[in-house]
Motif scaffolding. Structure first.
Motif, short mmCIF file in Angstrom:
data_model
loop_
_atom_site.label_atom_id
_atom_site.label_comp_id
_atom_site.label_asym_id
_atom_site.label_seq_id
_atom_site.Cartn_x
_atom_site.Cartn_y
_atom_site.Cartn_z
N GLU A 99 0.83 -1.20 0.00
CA GLU A 99 0.00 0.00 0.00
C GLU A 99 0.87 1.26 0.00
O GLU A 99 1.72 1.44 0.87
N GLY A 100 0.68 2.09 -1.02
CA GLY A 100 1.39 3.36 -1.10
C GLY A 100 2.84 3.27 -1.55
O GLY A 100 3.56 4.27 -1.48
N GLU A 101 3.28 2.10 -2.03
CA GLU A 101 4.68 1.93 -2.46
C GLU A 101 4.70 1.30 -3.85
O GLU A 101 4.73 0.08 -4.00
N ASP A 102 4.68 2.13 -4.88
CA ASP A 102 4.68 1.62 -6.26
C ASP A 102 5.95 0.83 -6.53
O ASP A 102 7.06 1.27 -6.21
#
Length: 470
Positions: free
Chosen positions: A25-28
């Motif tokens: 989540e939130g870390e491409d």
């Protein structure tokens, strides 16, 4: 005692598990997973806990070398949180390695230990004097330490006795196993070097390409670590003062006098907060971790001395204490104490800490009193026993391990790197001396250290023992 494989003797549900990687989540570009490990390796069929992992697959087109596991120190630092932010430093390594990190047991997403709430953390930061001068301040200091330990015991329960470094090393070997790597390739920084040395001792046959940077002295006990840090932070302060053209002795006396004035009367800061002596000292400590932060130290000292305000030093202390602007705190300080106190058998008493004061003040009038008291403040009344006196890092049969020591390192002084290389054993520990400042030597901007480390990790080129950069 050396161990062959952490998965040996474990039930199939643990030994044959495979991580279920999903987008973080939130870390491409990053995937997250968890693996189950025994709470107690002496009871492998018993209760389990989860170890949180993060990974970015190798990005290059060349031959993949497997996983490179990182630990960023603390103890108590979240590898899951830190690796994506630090990964720009390791882009070259990511060309052929999957970059992987984890939250060690008792840390953040891996059954993280939390000992008190944010209000309790704020109260201690503003009320407790870390360098007590009176009987009342001493009583408050040790009562707070006792309360912190009791909070850990109440909240962590049976986990608290099992968060030590040896168990974290066993977890690392199980992670290696479930990732499908024959050897553990590892990059440990600061406390991560203690963890790496412990792993090498327990699993020498499983050691792959390993780098230990900013090295904890494996021969030091609780008193030795405090003495080492007193020496290291004073050395870094001397180097900072001399870089400004100031006599180190005179500059140290000036800063010690400033701290004494703040001890008598706190300085006003932003948002109606105050800078007390303990927080001022914490801000100074943080700014010595990197030469790039020396201008922040200059700004903070000048603001305090010339304007009588403490906003800059307080901001630095907040960063060290992992305090947000809204007054919430991260969990590293909780995990750090829990792991440290399980690791050491020593339980220094207030009388022993007080006896260190003359020696430590002589080494450093600025940092000595704090680090002397700290020997007893952390573990004296800890609710579970410790495991050992010092770290056994002997690793006969392991492949070469690259040990990087920086001459101006404040938190893990250079001398510890030589001792780690010696402790690992002849033909295993390979010392690289980085002549410079700051906590750790590896960085793309340090082209000498980076080339030697990259050549070793990517191509297996082992440098000669005793090499120097800078």
């Amino acid at each position: 005692m050396q161990e062959g494989d952490a998965a040996r003797g474990l039930p199939d549900a643990l030994a044959k598990q495979r991580p279920d990687w999903k987008p973080c989540e939130g870390e491409d570009g990053w995937t997250c997973a968890s693996v189950k490990v025994p709470l107690d390796y002496d009871a492998p069929d018993g209760e389990t806990i989860s170890i949180a992992l993060i990974r970015r697959p190798a990005q290059g087109k060349g031959r993949r070398l497997g996983s490179l596991l990182f630990n960023f120190g603390g103890p108590g630092a979240s590898g899951v949180g830190l690796l994506p932010r630090a990964s720009v430093e390791y882009e070259k390594l990511n060309s052929r390695y999957d970059l992987v990190s984890f939250d060690p047991r008792g840390v953040s997403e891996s059954s993280g230990v939390v000992c008190r709430n944010d209000a309790g953390m704020e109260d201690a930061a503003t009320r407790v004097d870390l360098t007590p001068d009176t009987a009342a301040e001493e009583a408050a200091y040790f009562e707070d330490a006792k309360d912190f330990g009791q909070g850990c015991e109440q909240r962590a329960g049976k986990l608290l006795a099992h968060v030590g470094t040896a168990n974290a090393a066993r977890d690392m070997d199980l992670v290696r196993h479930v990732l499908g790597d024959r050897k553990l390739n590892y990059f440990g920084i600061s406390y991560g070097t203690q963890l790496g040395g412990t792993y090498a001792h327990l699993f020498p046959g499983n050691v792959g390409r390993t780098v230990l940077d900013a090295v904890v002295d494996p021969t030091a006990d609780a008193f030795g670590h405090a003495r080492n840090q007193t020496t290291g932070f004073q050395r870094a302060l001397d180097n900072y003062l001399e870089s400004r053209g100031e006599d180190a002795t005179e500059g140290t006396a000036r800063i010690a006098a400033l701290l004494a004035r703040i001890d008598r009367k706190s300085l006003p800061a932003d948002d109606d907060r105050e800078l007390n002596q303990s927080l001022a000292l914490t801000g100074i400590v943080l700014s010595l971790y990197s030469e790039s932060m020396w201008p922040d130290l200059t700004e903070g000292l000048e603001e305090a001395e010339r304007r009588g305000r403490g906003s800059k030093l307080l901001a630095l202390a907040d960063a060290y204490n992992d305090r947000t602007e809204s007054g919430t705190y991260g969990t590293q300080s909780h995990s750090q104490r829990a792991i440290s106190c399980v690791d050491t058998k020593q339980r220094p008493t207030p009388a022993q800490a007080k006896a260190l004061l003359p020696e430590f003040r002589k080494i450093s009038p600025v940092f000595g009193p704090f680090l002397a008291w700290d020997t007893a403040g952390w573990c004296a009344q800890w609710p579970v026993p410790g495991e050992r006196d010092t770290t056994d890092a002997s690793a006969k049969g392991a492949g070469p391990i690259l040990v990087v020591g920086t001459t101006g390192d404040p938190a893990t002084p250079y001398e510890g790197a030589r001792r780690m290389a010696d402790a690992l054993g002849k033909g295993v520990g390979v010392l690289l001396t980085n002549k410079g400042e700051g906590h750790g030597g590896y960085s793309p901007s340090n082209t000498c250290v980076a080339k030697i480390v990259d050549d070793y990790l990517l191509d297996g080129k082992v440098p000669a023992d005793g090499g120097t950069c800078g």
